[in-house]
Design a protein around this motif. Sequence first.
Motif, mmCIF file in Angstrom:
data_model
loop_
_atom_site.group_PDB
_atom_site.id
_atom_site.type_symbol
_atom_site.label_atom_id
_atom_site.label_comp_id
_atom_site.label_asym_id
_atom_site.label_seq_id
_atom_site.Cartn_x
_atom_site.Cartn_y
_atom_site.Cartn_z
ATOM 1 N N HIS A 131 20.816 38.111 39.341
ATOM 2 C CA HIS A 131 22.347 38.113 38.594
ATOM 3 C C HIS A 131 22.585 39.118 37.684
ATOM 4 O O HIS A 131 21.628 40.077 37.583
ATOM 5 C CB HIS A 131 22.793 36.860 37.670
ATOM 6 C CG HIS A 131 21.458 36.774 36.126
ATOM 7 N ND1 HIS A 131 19.835 36.475 36.188
ATOM 8 C CD2 HIS A 131 22.175 37.272 34.753
ATOM 9 C CE1 HIS A 131 19.705 36.059 35.448
ATOM 10 N NE2 HIS A 131 20.303 36.079 34.634
ATOM 11 N N TRP A 168 16.485 30.645 27.517
ATOM 12 C CA TRP A 168 15.231 31.093 28.496
ATOM 13 C C TRP A 168 14.886 30.050 27.939
ATOM 14 O O TRP A 168 14.085 29.759 26.530
ATOM 15 C CB TRP A 168 14.764 32.387 28.611
ATOM 16 C CG TRP A 168 15.622 33.515 29.118
ATOM 17 C CD1 TRP A 168 16.852 33.704 29.045
ATOM 18 C CD2 TRP A 168 14.984 34.643 28.960
ATOM 19 N NE1 TRP A 168 17.253 35.168 30.055
ATOM 20 C CE2 TRP A 168 15.733 35.716 29.877
ATOM 21 C CE3 TRP A 168 14.144 35.517 29.141
ATOM 22 C CZ2 TRP A 168 16.011 36.817 29.771
ATOM 23 C CZ3 TRP A 168 13.717 37.320 29.545
ATOM 24 C CH2 TRP A 168 14.748 37.950 29.392
ATOM 25 N N ASP A 185 15.330 36.727 34.913
ATOM 26 C CA ASP A 185 14.745 36.075 33.939
ATOM 27 C C ASP A 185 13.603 35.661 34.302
ATOM 28 O O ASP A 185 13.008 35.119 35.059
ATOM 29 C CB ASP A 185 16.182 34.945 33.375
ATOM 30 C CG ASP A 185 17.181 35.407 32.892
ATOM 31 O OD1 ASP A 185 17.201 36.921 33.249
ATOM 32 O OD2 ASP A 185 18.411 34.153 32.958
ATOM 33 N N ASN A 189 23.412 29.561 29.332
ATOM 34 C CA ASN A 189 23.834 31.063 29.149
ATOM 35 C C ASN A 189 25.493 30.375 28.775
ATOM 36 O O ASN A 189 26.540 29.452 29.355
ATOM 37 C CB ASN A 189 24.743 32.293 30.335
ATOM 38 C CG ASN A 189 25.164 33.252 29.916
ATOM 39 O OD1 ASN A 189 26.058 33.053 28.979
ATOM 40 N ND2 ASN A 189 25.006 33.966 30.699
ATOM 41 N N PHE A 195 18.961 33.715 22.733
ATOM 42 C CA PHE A 195 18.901 34.802 21.647
ATOM 43 C C PHE A 195 20.685 35.446 21.928
ATOM 44 O O PHE A 195 21.007 34.614 22.849
ATOM 45 C CB PHE A 195 18.156 36.059 22.167
ATOM 46 C CG PHE A 195 17.830 36.329 23.367
ATOM 47 C CD1 PHE A 195 18.637 37.315 23.985
ATOM 48 C CD2 PHE A 195 17.058 35.608 24.499
ATOM 49 C CE1 PHE A 195 18.773 37.250 25.636
ATOM 50 C CE2 PHE A 195 17.000 36.057 25.909
ATOM 51 C CZ PHE A 195 17.956 36.544 25.897
ATOM 52 N N LEU A 254 24.853 44.398 32.044
ATOM 53 C CA LEU A 254 23.112 44.000 32.163
ATOM 54 C C LEU A 254 23.195 44.550 33.916
ATOM 55 O O LEU A 254 23.719 43.805 34.648
ATOM 56 C CB LEU A 254 23.251 42.420 31.802
ATOM 57 C CG LEU A 254 22.297 42.259 31.509
ATOM 58 C CD1 LEU A 254 20.660 43.454 30.547
ATOM 59 C CD2 LEU A 254 21.936 41.087 31.177
ATOM 60 N N LEU A 313 30.360 37.647 35.676
ATOM 61 C CA LEU A 313 28.740 37.485 36.286
ATOM 62 C C LEU A 313 28.423 37.150 37.478
ATOM 63 O O LEU A 313 29.721 36.761 37.975
ATOM 64 C CB LEU A 313 27.730 35.803 35.591
ATOM 65 C CG LEU A 313 27.490 35.663 34.482
ATOM 66 C CD1 LEU A 313 27.300 34.515 33.870
ATOM 67 C CD2 LEU A 313 26.306 36.581 34.325
ATOM 68 N N ILE A 347 22.395 33.316 25.090
ATOM 69 C CA ILE A 347 21.246 32.847 26.197
ATOM 70 C C ILE A 347 20.062 32.374 25.641
ATOM 71 O O ILE A 347 19.313 32.811 24.705
ATOM 72 C CB ILE A 347 20.547 34.533 27.496
ATOM 73 C CG1 ILE A 347 21.970 35.529 27.139
ATOM 74 C CG2 ILE A 347 20.136 33.867 28.240
ATOM 75 C CD1 ILE A 347 23.622 34.715 27.853
ATOM 76 N N ARG A 381 30.997 41.649 23.708
ATOM 77 C CA ARG A 381 31.115 40.439 24.773
ATOM 78 C C ARG A 381 29.863 39.725 23.917
ATOM 79 O O ARG A 381 28.269 40.302 23.992
ATOM 80 C CB ARG A 381 31.146 40.525 26.356
ATOM 81 C CG ARG A 381 30.888 39.620 26.752
ATOM 82 C CD ARG A 381 30.080 40.069 28.069
ATOM 83 N NE ARG A 381 30.347 39.158 29.004
ATOM 84 C CZ ARG A 381 29.140 38.357 29.226
ATOM 85 N NH1 ARG A 381 28.100 38.893 28.714
ATOM 86 N NH2 ARG A 381 28.567 37.076 30.417
ATOM 87 N N HIS A 433 19.661 41.073 37.404
ATOM 88 C CA HIS A 433 18.364 41.129 37.287
ATOM 89 C C HIS A 433 17.485 39.110 37.680
ATOM 90 O O HIS A 433 18.214 38.985 37.924
ATOM 91 C CB HIS A 433 17.551 41.435 36.055
ATOM 92 C CG HIS A 433 17.873 40.500 35.008
ATOM 93 N ND1 HIS A 433 19.900 40.594 34.839
ATOM 94 C CD2 HIS A 433 18.095 39.645 34.021
ATOM 95 C CE1 HIS A 433 20.028 39.809 33.711
ATOM 96 N NE2 HIS A 433 19.478 38.708 33.686
ATOM 97 N N VAL A 476 25.098 41.210 34.836
ATOM 98 C CA VAL A 476 26.749 41.356 34.343
ATOM 99 C C VAL A 476 27.314 42.923 34.377
ATOM 100 O O VAL A 476 26.706 43.521 34.182
ATOM 101 C CB VAL A 476 26.591 40.858 32.760
ATOM 102 C CG1 VAL A 476 27.785 41.188 31.434
ATOM 103 C CG2 VAL A 476 25.887 39.514 32.003
ATOM 104 N N TYR A 535 27.613 42.666 23.869
ATOM 105 C CA TYR A 535 27.864 43.534 24.861
ATOM 106 C C TYR A 535 29.068 44.766 23.988
ATOM 107 O O TYR A 535 29.825 44.415 23.364
ATOM 108 C CB TYR A 535 28.061 43.523 26.324
ATOM 109 C CG TYR A 535 27.293 43.225 27.028
ATOM 110 C CD1 TYR A 535 26.010 43.181 27.730
ATOM 111 C CD2 TYR A 535 26.879 41.556 26.826
ATOM 112 C CE1 TYR A 535 25.552 42.814 28.362
ATOM 113 C CE2 TYR A 535 25.911 40.730 26.949
ATOM 114 C CZ TYR A 535 24.777 41.239 28.672
ATOM 115 O OH TYR A 535 23.957 40.238 29.179
HETATM 116 O O1 LIG Z 1 25.493 38.373 29.307
HETATM 117 C C1 LIG Z 1 25.024 37.063 30.074
HETATM 118 O O2 LIG Z 1 25.916 36.836 30.333
HETATM 119 C C2 LIG Z 1 23.871 37.626 30.554
HETATM 120 C C3 LIG Z 1 22.236 38.011 30.109
HETATM 121 C C4 LIG Z 1 21.265 37.886 30.366
HETATM 122 O O3 LIG Z 1 21.742 37.327 32.266
HETATM 123 C C5 LIG Z 1 19.937 37.678 30.138
HETATM 124 O O4 LIG Z 1 20.251 38.542 28.992
HETATM 125 O O5 LIG Z 1 18.917 37.688 31.155
#
Ligand SMILES: O=C(O)CCC(=O)C(=O)O
Length: 467
Positions: free
Chosen positions: A413, A429, A359, A366, A337, A354, A378, A427, A423, A357, A415, A341
């Motif tokens: 991590h 996952w 994932d 990323n 996805f 962000l 980050l 990403i 930005r 958190h 943001v 930002y």
């Molecule tokens: O935008 C980013 O660099 C990180 C995004 C992120 O950590 C996430 O979507 O889980």
Amino acid sequence: MLYSFQSRLRERKSNLRHSFVWISLLSTTPNWSRVPIAFTHLSLVSASSAQSKFWFRNKSLKASDMSITTDDFIINNVGGGAVNEKKRLYGEQSTEPLEAVQSDHPSLSSAYNPLQHRSHLFHAIEGLDRYPNYLSRWTENDIDQLQVALQERLSQVHEQKSKVRNQRLQIKDLLQEFLDKHPEWKEFVQAPSNWEEIQSTILDPRATKAIFRSRMFHRNNETTSLDDVLAGTMPVELDAAYLQELMDEEMFDVYSFPLLSPAFCHKLHRFVSAFLTYLESSSNMKSLARGIHKDLDNMGMGWLNNLLFHLVVRPLSAHLYKETELEGGDLDWRQGFIASYSADPTQSKPRQRLVPHTDDAEVTLNVCLGDKFKGGNLHFWGLRGENVRGNKLLGEYKPEVGRAVIHAGRHLHEVTPITAGDRFALIQWTRSWKSARSEVCPCCWLNQRRDTGGSKRSSCICGPRWN
Ligand SMILES: O=C(O)CCC(=O)C(=O)O
Ligand SMILES: [Fe+2]
């Protein structure tokens, strides 16, 4: 304060054997007012324990080299897998029906309570399948509660299923509408038909070199079929020696490398911006679920999702995370996805930062797509589920267009706030349903247990991975 880890990497050649980081996360909500709902101890494992990373070891940084501390770490601001997302995003209403039902059962005498405790619900789902007379162990009251809890989940499935289906159809129509109005993007969303196109227009030349020098692309002088790779039926193996030249270990267990060509990133960035702007002007936008329109598959870019997963993330993870994240197995699921930002958030770029958190992923890729922003770095702390001491931020990484970062999903991590511009990041996952997740149960994670102890001898049957 910004750090250039690449230049630090040239200076520092140390290993992490004795470096540990810890973080305690504590958050409360009214419903759980007497119970901490997230209390997680994190740590770093010794780099030397990850045998598959032999070729990075001498590039490791010491956590103790990082001088940024987390005194101002906002404990109850943690997001992602560390807390119940529904509670964080939407407040308490999601648990109200369960509370109401519970109070209808005042005669409850056993401690069994699948309405309140996720572990009980998981136990029942597994137990019903495993034991012929599973229900015989519970009182009638327990069984009533189990039934209500399962019905509750089932109605959520029904409701979300039809909602998601409708929304996907809606996006498909909107994408088609967009492409009809802006035919210049039609070619861009088409899957490439040959490796040459991928090598010359999509990948960074350094990534092309490292990937296609690998032996599997030369074996028997046969060309590896692009269709088979995209379909995941031909696993890609990349040679460690070439990857070593390509990649830097930015900080413990976090690697960066040039992946996509800046020209392709700019084009993808422009396509995403144009599509999101189009959606924003559409009256349907409000009815779409958060983020569903930024899913690569829904944007007509499923091929890119597959390419990155099968050509890059799976083979890299086999070198980097096989033992530590995949229980010796492979990745078999991906969700790609666009994370968007802005310093001035809008509907389609809703975030300015962000929060810290983890994932819902074994491994996360990323890739930075947009360069005209300030802030948005980050930050990384430690790994969920490892034992820990200390409270230091592990490090900061400044994104560069086309450069990818790969890390374990359970690596905490965030943001940092974007202070100017927009930005965009791609990403992905990825998960290992057949390996890592078939070995563990998520009850600790969802039950927010505190006694993982950080060793393999955790008191929970599912081990220390989820907590
Ligand atoms: O935008 C980013 O660099 C990180 C995004 C992120 O950590 C996430 O979507 O889980
Ligand atoms: Fe994340």
